[in-house]
Design an enzyme around this catalytic site. Structure first.
Site, PDB file in Angstrom:
ATOM      1  N   TYR A 147       0.932  -1.338   0.137  1.00  0.00           N
ATOM      2  CA  TYR A 147       0.079  -0.292   0.188  1.00  0.00           C
ATOM      3  C   TYR A 147       0.933   1.320  -0.018  1.00  0.00           C
ATOM      4  CZ  TYR A 147      -3.664   3.261   1.511  1.00  0.00           C
ATOM      5  OH  TYR A 147      -4.578   4.307   1.670  1.00  0.00           O
ATOM      6  N   ASN A 176      -6.343   9.634   8.348  1.00  0.00           N
ATOM      7  CA  ASN A 176      -7.517   8.915   8.876  1.00  0.00           C
ATOM      8  C   ASN A 176      -8.663   9.471   8.982  1.00  0.00           C
ATOM      9  OD1 ASN A 176      -4.819   7.694  10.109  1.00  0.00           O
ATOM     10  ND2 ASN A 176      -6.234   6.228  10.532  1.00  0.00           N
ATOM     11  N   ARG A 188     -10.690  -1.284  10.164  1.00  0.00           N
ATOM     12  CA  ARG A 188     -10.070  -0.075  10.556  1.00  0.00           C
ATOM     13  C   ARG A 188     -10.535   0.253  11.900  1.00  0.00           C
ATOM     14  NH1 ARG A 188     -10.217   3.881   5.255  1.00  0.00           N
ATOM     15  NH2 ARG A 188     -12.001   2.344   4.485  1.00  0.00           N
TER      16      ARG A 188
HETATM   17  P1  NAD Z   1     -12.816   2.012   0.051  1.00  0.00           P
HETATM   18  O1  NAD Z   1     -11.951   0.583   0.164  1.00  0.00           O
HETATM   19  O2  NAD Z   1     -13.875   2.115   0.805  1.00  0.00           O
HETATM   20  O3  NAD Z   1     -13.038   2.489  -1.044  1.00  0.00           O
HETATM   21  C1  NAD Z   1     -12.075   2.045  -2.165  1.00  0.00           C
HETATM   22  C2  NAD Z   1     -12.802   1.761  -3.530  1.00  0.00           C
HETATM   23  O4  NAD Z   1     -11.892   1.341  -4.428  1.00  0.00           O
HETATM   24  C3  NAD Z   1     -13.710   0.557  -3.117  1.00  0.00           C
HETATM   25  O5  NAD Z   1     -15.052   0.706  -3.762  1.00  0.00           O
HETATM   26  C4  NAD Z   1     -12.994  -0.637  -4.165  1.00  0.00           C
HETATM   27  O6  NAD Z   1     -14.148  -1.364  -4.582  1.00  0.00           O
HETATM   28  C5  NAD Z   1     -12.457   0.241  -5.189  1.00  0.00           C
HETATM   29  N1  NAD Z   1     -11.427  -0.587  -5.885  1.00  0.00           N
HETATM   30  C6  NAD Z   1     -10.251  -1.158  -5.484  1.00  0.00           C
HETATM   31  N2  NAD Z   1      -9.548  -1.628  -6.251  1.00  0.00           N
HETATM   32  C7  NAD Z   1     -10.218  -1.214  -7.571  1.00  0.00           C
HETATM   33  C8  NAD Z   1      -9.761  -1.630  -8.695  1.00  0.00           C
HETATM   34  N3  NAD Z   1      -8.516  -2.249  -9.031  1.00  0.00           N
HETATM   35  N4  NAD Z   1     -10.534  -1.151  -9.721  1.00  0.00           N
HETATM   36  C9  NAD Z   1     -11.622  -0.307  -9.478  1.00  0.00           C
HETATM   37  N5  NAD Z   1     -11.894  -0.019  -8.320  1.00  0.00           N
HETATM   38  C10 NAD Z   1     -11.147  -0.565  -7.327  1.00  0.00           C
HETATM   39  O7  NAD Z   1     -11.672   3.108   0.779  1.00  0.00           O
HETATM   40  P2  NAD Z   1     -11.791   4.544   1.065  1.00  0.00           P
HETATM   41  O8  NAD Z   1     -11.714   5.050   2.699  1.00  0.00           O
HETATM   42  O9  NAD Z   1     -12.980   5.037   0.452  1.00  0.00           O
HETATM   43  O10 NAD Z   1     -10.438   5.331   0.299  1.00  0.00           O
HETATM   44  C11 NAD Z   1     -10.642   5.723  -0.890  1.00  0.00           C
HETATM   45  C12 NAD Z   1      -9.082   6.025  -1.216  1.00  0.00           C
HETATM   46  O11 NAD Z   1      -8.719   7.093  -0.378  1.00  0.00           O
HETATM   47  C13 NAD Z   1      -8.343   5.225  -1.591  1.00  0.00           C
HETATM   48  O12 NAD Z   1      -7.369   5.435  -2.634  1.00  0.00           O
HETATM   49  C14 NAD Z   1      -7.416   5.130  -0.021  1.00  0.00           C
HETATM   50  O13 NAD Z   1      -6.127   4.770  -0.387  1.00  0.00           O
HETATM   51  C15 NAD Z   1      -7.385   6.736   0.201  1.00  0.00           C
HETATM   52  N6  NAD Z   1      -7.303   7.039   1.524  1.00  0.00           N
HETATM   53  C16 NAD Z   1      -8.146   6.823   2.344  1.00  0.00           C
HETATM   54  C17 NAD Z   1      -8.204   7.172   3.777  1.00  0.00           C
HETATM   55  C18 NAD Z   1      -9.130   6.937   4.782  1.00  0.00           C
HETATM   56  O14 NAD Z   1      -9.046   7.112   5.841  1.00  0.00           O
HETATM   57  N7  NAD Z   1     -10.379   6.602   4.337  1.00  0.00           N
HETATM   58  C19 NAD Z   1      -6.744   7.668   4.222  1.00  0.00           C
HETATM   59  C20 NAD Z   1      -5.809   7.602   3.336  1.00  0.00           C
HETATM   60  C21 NAD Z   1      -6.123   7.340   1.904  1.00  0.00           C
HETATM   61  N1  UDP Z   2      -6.367  -0.508  15.898  1.00  0.00           N
HETATM   62  C1  UDP Z   2      -6.692  -1.128  17.154  1.00  0.00           C
HETATM   63  N2  UDP Z   2      -7.894  -1.913  17.296  1.00  0.00           N
HETATM   64  C2  UDP Z   2      -8.363  -2.210  16.178  1.00  0.00           C
HETATM   65  C3  UDP Z   2      -8.365  -1.788  14.845  1.00  0.00           C
HETATM   66  C4  UDP Z   2      -7.065  -1.110  14.972  1.00  0.00           C
HETATM   67  O1  UDP Z   2      -6.030  -0.910  18.121  1.00  0.00           O
HETATM   68  O2  UDP Z   2      -9.273  -3.195  16.266  1.00  0.00           O
HETATM   69  C5  UDP Z   2      -5.235   0.326  15.822  1.00  0.00           C
HETATM   70  C6  UDP Z   2      -4.058   0.108  14.932  1.00  0.00           C
HETATM   71  O3  UDP Z   2      -3.412  -0.903  15.394  1.00  0.00           O
HETATM   72  C7  UDP Z   2      -3.680   1.216  14.518  1.00  0.00           C
HETATM   73  C8  UDP Z   2      -4.700   2.100  14.797  1.00  0.00           C
HETATM   74  O4  UDP Z   2      -5.769   1.457  15.516  1.00  0.00           O
HETATM   75  O5  UDP Z   2      -2.649   1.758  15.532  1.00  0.00           O
HETATM   76  C9  UDP Z   2      -5.270   2.699  13.324  1.00  0.00           C
HETATM   77  O6  UDP Z   2      -5.772   1.580  12.667  1.00  0.00           O
HETATM   78  P1  UDP Z   2      -6.399   1.618  11.335  1.00  0.00           P
HETATM   79  O7  UDP Z   2      -6.254   0.298  10.588  1.00  0.00           O
HETATM   80  O8  UDP Z   2      -7.753   2.406  11.470  1.00  0.00           O
HETATM   81  O9  UDP Z   2      -5.437   2.675  10.199  1.00  0.00           O
HETATM   82  P2  UDP Z   2      -4.058   2.837  10.048  1.00  0.00           P
HETATM   83  O10 UDP Z   2      -3.159   1.904  11.003  1.00  0.00           O
HETATM   84  O11 UDP Z   2      -3.715   2.682   8.490  1.00  0.00           O
HETATM   85  O12 UDP Z   2      -3.809   4.393  10.234  1.00  0.00           O
END
Ligand code: NAD
Ligand code: UDP
Length: 316
Positions: A147, A176, A188
């Site tokens: 990732y 996040n 998450r």
């Molecule tokens: P999510 O998993 O809900 O959404 C991702 C979407 O992409 C899903 O609908 C999935 O089906 C689709 N997808 C995955 N692989 C694909 C492919 N090969 N072709 C077409 N579609 C595909 O996650 P999200 O939280 O909505 O994240 C959206 C974007 O934002 C991602 O790129 C993620 O890396 C980025 N992002 C999210 C967060 C967060 O906290 N939510 C933080 C940092 C970055």
């Molecule tokens: N985490 C936790 N319990 C859970 C899920 C996640 O303590 O059931 C912790 C995880 O180890 C991390 C933080 O929460 O330190 C955020 O995790 P998440 O997977 O949401 O996002 P990211 O690590 O990608 O920021």
């Protein structure tokens, strides 16, 4: 005068994508929502399906796409560690081949293109809070690397297409984010804790719960996306988008228990490898360039999110 733009949103049926589709439809644009439904679902965009300016397309971004659009938001990529580690090779392909395909599309059509990058490009950061000029501290061969390095390579591609082919790019580093339409089983922390609390099951804290995260409510984040896309062409980012209010994971667990009135107890589990110990965005650049800062703080955001998970539990 308002101009209706043709906007492609990849990953549009996911958590963030579905909110973005809704927002841009409300703004009067034509939305092409593309998704392979790996982690996203039709349910997330169900209420939009009958809208005359909304189109849903099943497609995988690792394959080329030929459509005519004015703007592209590239969000396709599983975002939760459980999902992106399920098929790590596909995760890297989605970020890298997906970026190449979408950048190629932007080059052919002249579209402006937005990349959903991530705070994970900073890895387990040695600079706190993280500013955009920090190059990060990332393990290239660990479980999170598919990732983190995939997203870093996507940023590289965006900036090379910008320098080499003069593409108009916008790169957001998302921290996040939580809210309705999160996948209930994506592992998450916010979704896990709320689901566990609502079922009165033990709340699983990984490690001692002293690691920190800064949680942004989804509406605030979407506002930042739209503002970034509308900045002048000479502003590319990367720009941090997130809420700088930092909490330990234990504090989050306690807050969720309080707001749900749950009887859950805290249980401690091993910390996953390469789990960042602290994370907080410096959003000075976003404030300056986007005139933006988050308005919804954690307690208020959780109160808006908990009813969504209660609804899911009622429907099973
Ligand atoms: P999510 O998993 O809900 O959404 C991702 C979407 O992409 C899903 O609908 C999935 O089906 C689709 N997808 C995955 N692989 C694909 C492919 N090969 N072709 C077409 N579609 C595909 O996650 P999200 O939280 O909505 O994240 C959206 C974007 O934002 C991602 O790129 C993620 O890396 C980025 N992002 C999210 C967060 C967060 O906290 N939510 C933080 C940092 C970055
Ligand atoms: N985490 C936790 N319990 C859970 C899920 C996640 O303590 O059931 C912790 C995880 O180890 C991390 C933080 O929460 O330190 C955020 O995790 P998440 O997977 O949401 O996002 P990211 O690590 O990608 O920021």
């Amino acid at each position: 005068m308002h101009l209706r733009r043709r906007i492609l949103i990849t990953g549009g049926a996911g958590f963030l994508g579905s909110h973005l589709c809704k927002r841009l439809l409300e703004d009067g644009h034509d939305i092409l929502c593309l998704d392979n439904f790996f982690t996203g679902t039709k349910d997330n965009v169900l209420e939009l399906l009958d809208h005359p300016h909304f189109e849903l397309m099943r497609h995988d971004v690792t394959f080329p796409l030929y459509v005519e659009v004015d703007e592209i938001y590239n969000l396709a990529c599983p975002a939760s560690p459980i999902h992106y580690q399920h098929d790590p090779v596909q995760t890297t392909k989605t970020s890298v081949h997906g970026a190449i395909n979408m950048l190629g599309l932007a080059k052919r059509t002249g579209a402006k293109i937005f990349q959903a990058s991530t705070s994970e490009v900073y890895g387990d950061p040695k600079v706190h809070p993280q500013t955009e000029d920090y190059w990060g501290h990332v393990n290239p061969i660990g479980r999170r690397s598919c990732y983190d390095e995939g997203k870093r390579c996507a940023e590289t591609l965006f900036f090379d297409y910008h320098r080499q082919h003069k593409l108009r790019i916008k790169v957001a580093r998302i921290f996040n984010t939580y809210g309705p339409n999160m996948h209930p089983n994506d592992g998450r922390v916010v979704s896990n804790f709320i689901m566990q609390a609502l079922r009165n099951e033990p709340i699983t804290i990984y490690g001692d719960g002293s690691q920190t995260r800064s949680f942004c409510y989804v509406d605030d984040l979407i506002e930042a996306f739209v503002r970034l896309m509308d900045t002048p062409d000479d502003f590319t980012g990367p720009v941090n988008t997130g809420n700088p209010n930092e909490f330990t994971i234990k504090e989050l667990a306690e807050k969720v228990i309080e707001l749900t009135g749950s009887k859950s107890e805290l249980v401690y589990k091993p910390l996953p490898t390469d789990d960042p110990t602290q994370r907080q965005p410096d959003i000075t650049l976003a404030k300056e360039k986007l005139g933006w800062e988050p308005l919804v703080q954690l307690e208020e955001g959780l109160k808006k999110t908990i009813p969504y998970f209660e609804g899911l539990l009622r429907s099973v």
